[in-house]
Design a protein around this motif. Sequence first.
Motif, mmCIF file in Angstrom:
data_model
loop_
_atom_site.group_PDB
_atom_site.id
_atom_site.type_symbol
_atom_site.label_atom_id
_atom_site.label_comp_id
_atom_site.label_asym_id
_atom_site.label_seq_id
_atom_site.Cartn_x
_atom_site.Cartn_y
_atom_site.Cartn_z
ATOM 1 N N THR A 2 1.406 -0.651 0.059
ATOM 2 C CA THR A 2 0.078 -0.008 0.393
ATOM 3 C C THR A 2 0.707 1.682 -0.237
ATOM 4 O O THR A 2 0.659 2.608 -0.762
ATOM 5 C CB THR A 2 -0.478 -0.112 1.491
ATOM 6 O OG1 THR A 2 -1.698 -1.321 0.736
ATOM 7 C CG2 THR A 2 -1.758 1.316 1.025
ATOM 8 N N ASP B 161 -12.819 -5.287 -2.196
ATOM 9 C CA ASP B 161 -12.259 -4.530 -1.571
ATOM 10 C C ASP B 161 -11.296 -5.058 0.048
ATOM 11 O O ASP B 161 -10.023 -4.525 0.387
ATOM 12 C CB ASP B 161 -13.272 -3.889 -0.780
ATOM 13 C CG ASP B 161 -12.680 -2.841 0.247
ATOM 14 O OD1 ASP B 161 -12.394 -1.992 0.162
ATOM 15 O OD2 ASP B 161 -13.150 -3.217 1.887
ATOM 16 N N ARG C 66 -7.184 -4.733 0.490
ATOM 17 C CA ARG C 66 -6.750 -4.719 1.786
ATOM 18 C C ARG C 66 -5.860 -5.597 2.489
ATOM 19 O O ARG C 66 -5.495 -6.131 3.290
ATOM 20 C CB ARG C 66 -7.455 -4.689 2.925
ATOM 21 C CG ARG C 66 -8.365 -3.336 2.844
ATOM 22 C CD ARG C 66 -9.967 -2.897 3.486
ATOM 23 N NE ARG C 66 -10.841 -3.880 3.083
ATOM 24 C CZ ARG C 66 -11.385 -4.531 4.311
ATOM 25 N NH1 ARG C 66 -10.736 -4.961 5.530
ATOM 26 N NH2 ARG C 66 -12.637 -5.658 4.204
ATOM 27 N N THR D 220 -9.301 2.565 -2.938
ATOM 28 C CA THR D 220 -8.570 1.336 -1.665
ATOM 29 C C THR D 220 -9.814 2.383 -0.848
ATOM 30 O O THR D 220 -10.172 3.021 -0.330
ATOM 31 C CB THR D 220 -7.536 2.117 -1.482
ATOM 32 O OG1 THR D 220 -7.766 3.367 -1.305
ATOM 33 C CG2 THR D 220 -5.956 1.615 -2.922
ATOM 34 N N SER D 221 -9.964 1.330 0.162
ATOM 35 C CA SER D 221 -10.225 1.300 1.465
ATOM 36 C C SER D 221 -9.506 1.658 2.500
ATOM 37 O O SER D 221 -8.562 1.807 2.843
ATOM 38 C CB SER D 221 -11.395 0.016 2.102
ATOM 39 O OG SER D 221 -11.654 0.234 3.087
#
Length: 223
Positions: free
Chosen positions: A140, A169, A173, A220-221
């Motif tokens: 990330t 999602d 993550r 992105t969450s």
Amino acid sequence: MTSSIRVVLADDQDLFRAGIAAIVDAQPDMEVVGQAADGAEAVLLVDEQSPDIVLMDNRMPHTDGVEATQLIFSPDRVSHRDRIVRVVILTTFNLDERAATAIRHGASGFLLKYVTPEMLCQAIRTVHAGNAVLSPTDLTTLMSATFAEPRVLPDGYHELTDREREVFDAVARGLSNAEIAEEILSSESTVKTHVGGILRKLGLRDRVQIVVYSHEHGITSTV
């Protein structure tokens, strides 16, 4: 009996390459099928040997690891392949921006050159199974620093069902199939089916590319 994981090594240092080859060939489930001293040679070896995994040095003379990765995953080459090839970038720098670029071009993550033999072999098996070889947090961080502005969402994303978007999602993550199954109250086999559907609809190769896709398109969450 399952076939061995076929590995190509690409590094301009002969001694380093020989050491990695000895480690890989000592494993009962792996074999080195080619060695290259630069990226151009690595690309040719991939075409000739059809390996499962390429361990690619990030910085080599002439054609480097980033350029070679881009060539390996060019649409024309991919369309002529009868098996999936995955690339792992070897680098001396943690969270290397060049490694991030290689991941954007299709690499499944990166390894620091001073990892232990055990970690190297486990990474090869992990990538062969379709997963990344760096933590979701590191991935990330790399992707967030690489993508300045999100791109327009392709039609394929709008074709995902509500449940597929939930799974998308969760994969983005960094959750495993087991963790996703627990989160959405489903079975691991059902999650695996959803992941396969997502990859097919979005034209992606593996879970790593889902993470890249999510950052590339700004979906992105924050959870």
